[in-house]
Design an enzyme around this catalytic site. Structure first.
Site, mmCIF file in Angstrom:
data_model
loop_
_atom_site.group_PDB
_atom_site.id
_atom_site.type_symbol
_atom_site.label_atom_id
_atom_site.label_comp_id
_atom_site.label_asym_id
_atom_site.label_seq_id
_atom_site.Cartn_x
_atom_site.Cartn_y
_atom_site.Cartn_z
ATOM 1 N N GLU A 79 0.833 -1.209 0.000
ATOM 2 C CA GLU A 79 0.000 0.000 0.000
ATOM 3 C C GLU A 79 0.867 1.257 0.000
ATOM 4 O OE1 GLU A 79 -2.411 -1.519 3.221
ATOM 5 O OE2 GLU A 79 -4.163 -1.555 1.901
ATOM 6 N N GLU A 127 -3.488 -10.397 3.183
ATOM 7 C CA GLU A 127 -4.503 -10.121 4.217
ATOM 8 C C GLU A 127 -5.623 -11.150 4.259
ATOM 9 O OE1 GLU A 127 -3.073 -7.888 2.339
ATOM 10 O OE2 GLU A 127 -2.637 -6.076 3.489
#
Ligand SMILES: NC(=O)c1ccc[n+]([C@@H]2O[C@H](COP(=O)([O-])OP(=O)(O)OC[C@H]3O[C@@H](n4cnc5c(N)ncnc54)[C@H](O)[C@@H]3O)[C@@H](O)[C@H]2O)c1
Length: 702
Positions: A106, A126
């Site tokens: 990210e 994730e």
């Protein structure tokens, strides 16, 4: 300045270097450091471009997972830092190496340009924790690589290579150079070409084909029923077609719901439990491990073959010993066939196959094992035979060698004594198919040398197994608990439930396979023989109906899938009702005075299969056979197909509530009778229930 992030200058290019060993995980300090660094760059008018890189072996490899449990956790501060990076008025380059994962990805997506070392792996893991990338991964990634690819990358959780990332447009360049130097050069080249800033959030989504996108969404959700993260990922990624701020709000809402979901809590619990399981309490730090260069496997049947493959796969030579040239030949060709199937599926090259087979040798006499550093016996499950074999191994094996047994149920201490060198003996309980199943139970004998335990735990990591240490008891952790589960499965069938009802009850919870299908696959003969052996060892309750069904099926030659008949009748892989089971169940019920009923509910089946199993887990803990509650959850999820989204039997018990389990055990003690203690609640479970405590949090007294 913050010690984890340093701001420096290299001519016109500024550098933010994150240094948070070992994997540069995002922490509060790193996020603050980034924020300060961005401010320093914003204030530094002479700096014309910014490079973000990491010291050590990897770019940011993820976030601090423990932080997700904090009630006030919020992804927003990090999002804000990322937004400020993206909004900078001069080019920002992320220079990646190692593994850029999760929050690291990210960060890279918030930069205007990305360059990666050629060996970098990039991914969003994730989903494995029941989450989605919560700091705008679901919004920025699709803007770079399109919705379909973003869906597959985030929903699969698998990493991709730098070459793949370049091909997809996720990164702008690949370099063989050290990442920081490569990043600085790349930034200079951007300045030379007067490249503009390029905020990812301002990019429009690449065009995509609606039907392919729908297919990708379906594919992403194929395992969906038990994993709410998957549908949330689809929703979030699809929201990338909206204005950025709207997508951001949707992602934040979905992330927050997932973070609090029981599935994500369960998966996070397992993540930590697996790491814990690798640690063996009480082992000295400075233990000298034994060197394992050559492995011997004695007995190359179903298990021996699979066991051998594990070592061949990591380049360790294996010597197989069988009783006859014919048996040896059969084993070697079976191993080759397994590899050939992998070549056919494109998972292995023909060269790899030959290389691995080149590490395999064979012999028909045990004396050939003299040079092995580790010998694993996998002969028939027969105490008398194993004792003889162990005695011979004790005499043959070199003094530094480890002697391991793959027994499923037999007394490892008795086998250790039989070798005459019990300090060298350990149980290595692989699960079938041994080259596929992740679990390895490492059975620690009363006299096992700590260095042997440490060596085997290390070796387990090398061959990619999840290892859990068990003490010596019947069936160790997993099979001991499976025994009570199988017992109730059989009683339920004798009372009138069909095998398909029994299986469906737990398969509905997400169990990979119910007990009947599991035993048919493992072999009714294998199951029956362990019951018979246990009887010989005096372990069975004085109950003539105890596991009577499996013994009858065995006596009739109905061994499960291998004979086409067992709890089910098999047509190919299809499991159909086997009428003989119903007949046998009726006969046994009559013979043993078991009342047949038509009103056996799903709920009863589930409780009767799982609550005694949990109760047995509590006994195992109280006896110190498992070091920690989480170890039991790891055993059951990695070795028995127990659903990971409920966290394993112990975590599940806490979610159900221990008082509820105790109360239902008492109910069955009353309705089914408790002459043999089947429904006697373990004192540990009872006391934790009374104190309102969780079994998962229980710690053995020091
Ligand atoms: N099958 C399973 O699901 C499973 C799972 C975990 C552990 N185990 C354990 O693994 C062991 C082996 O089980 P399996 O299913 O592979 O059995 P198997 O019958 O398939 O293989 C046993 C092999 O040992 C060989 N053998 C017997 N005596 C020998 C000797 N003296 N010297 C050399 N070879 C000898 C036999 O020829 C045979 O090939 C047992 O202890 C079993 O409990 C089995």
């Amino acid at each position: 300045m913050n010690p984890t992030v340093a701001y420096t200058r290299d001519g016109a290019v500024a550098l933010l270097r994150i240094n948070n060993p070992p994997v540069n995980a995002l922490s509060q300090a790193v996020i603050e450091g980034l924020s300060q660094g961005v401010q320093a760059f914003a204030n530094d008018a002479d700096a014309k471009a910014l490079v973000i890189a990491c010291a050590g072996r990897t770019f940011v490899a993820g976030g601090d997972i423990t932080a997700f449990d904090a009630p006030d956790f919020s992804a927003l501060p990090y999002n804000a830092v990322l937004a400020r990076i993206e909004a900078l008025d001069r080019p920002v380059v992320a220079a990646l190496h190692g593994t850029a994962l999760g929050g690291g990805m990210e960060l890279a997506l918030a930069a205007h340009y990305r360059i990666a070392h050629s060996r970098t792996q990039l991914g969003f893991p994730e989903v494995k924790l029941g989450l989605l990338p919560g700091s705008l991964g679901t919004q920025r990634l699709p803007r770079l690589i399109g919705t379909e690819r973003a869906l597959s990358m985030i929903a699969d959780g698998q990493s991709i290579s730098a070459a793949q990332a370049l091909d997809w447009g996720l990164i702008d360049a690949v370099s063989g150079e050290e990442s920081e130097a490569a990043g600085l050069k790349y930034a200079q080249s951007l300045l030379d070409s007067q490249a503009a800033v390029r905020p990812t959030s301002a990019r429009s989504l690449p065009a995509s084909d609606a039907s392919q996108e729908q297919q990708a969404a379906q594919q992403a959700q194929r395992k969906g029923r038990f994993y709410p993260a998957l549908s949330a990922i689809v929703e979030a990624v699809q929201a990338a077609s909206l204005p950025f701020a709207q997508g951001e709000a949707i992602e934040a809402r979905l992330f927050e719901a997932l973070r609090a979901s029981p599935q994500s809590r369960a998966l996070r619990h397992l993540f930590f439990a697996q790491r814990q399981a690798a640690r063996v309490p009480g082992l000295a730090q400075d233990l000298v491990l034994r060197s394992i260069q050559q492995v011997g496997v004695l007995g190359a049947g179903t298990m021996g073959r699979g066991i051998a493959i594990n070592f061949l796969n990591v380049g360790l030579p294996v010597l197989l010993v069988e009783q006859s040239a014919q048996a040896l030949e059969a084993a070697v060709s079976a191993i080759r066939q397994i590899y050939q199937a992998n070549v056919a599926k494109g998972r292995l090259t023909a060269t790899d196959l030959e290389q691995r087979m080149g590490l395999l040798s064979g012999a028909v006499h045990e004396s050939a094992l003299v040079n092995c550093d580790l010998v694993i016996e996998a002969v028939f499950e027969d105490m008398a035979l194993k004792k003889q074999v162990c005695a011979r191994l004790g005499a043959i094996c070199k003094p530094s060698a480890i002697i391991a047994t793959n027994t499923s149920t037999l007394d490892v201490d008795a086998l250790a004594v039989a070798t005459g060198r019990p300090q060298d003996v350990v149980g290595m309980h692989f699960f079938s198919p041994a080259h596929v199943m992740k679990l390895l139970e490492v059975v620690r004998g009363a006299q096992t040398d700590p260095a042997v335990i440490a060596t085997v735990m290390q070796l387990a990591r090398t061959i990619g197994k999840v290892a859990v240490v068990s003490g010596v008891c019947y069936g160790f952790i997993g099979n001991r608990m499976a025994e009570v589960y199988m017992r109730e499965a059989e009683f339920l069938i004798m009372e009138g439930a069909a095998p398909s009802d029994v299986d469906a009850a737990v398969e509905d919870l997400g169990m990979a396979m119910g007990p009947c299908r599991m035993l048919d696959l493992a072999g009714i003969d294998v199951g029956a023989k362990t019951v018979i052996e246990y009887g010989k060892a005096g372990g069975l309750p004085p109950d003539a109906s105890y596991r009577a069904l499996v013994q009858k099926l065995f006596a009739q030659g109905q061994f499960g899938q291998k004979t086409g008949l067992g709890y089910y009748r098999y047509e190919g892989r299809q499991a159909l009702p086997n009428p003989a089971v119903e007949v046998l169940a009726q006969e046994l019920a009559q013979a043993h005075g078991i009342v047949r009923r038509k009103d056996i509910s799903r709920g009863e089946i589930t409780e009767r299969l799982l609550y005694p199993l949990i109760n047995e887990g509590a006994r195992i803990l109280a006896e110190g056979m498992a070091y920690r509650p989480g170890d039991i959850d790891v055993v059951w999820t990695a070795g028995y197909g127990f659903p990971d989204h409920v966290g394993g039997p112990i975590f599940m018990a806490d979610e159900v509530g221990l008082p509820q389990i105790v109360q239902r055990m008492a109910h069955y003690a009353q309705t089914r009778g408790n002459a043999y203690g089947y429904w006697t609640v373990s004192p540990l479970l009872q006391s934790l229930a009374e104190q309102g405590r969780r079994l998962s949090d229980w710690k053995a007294p020091a």
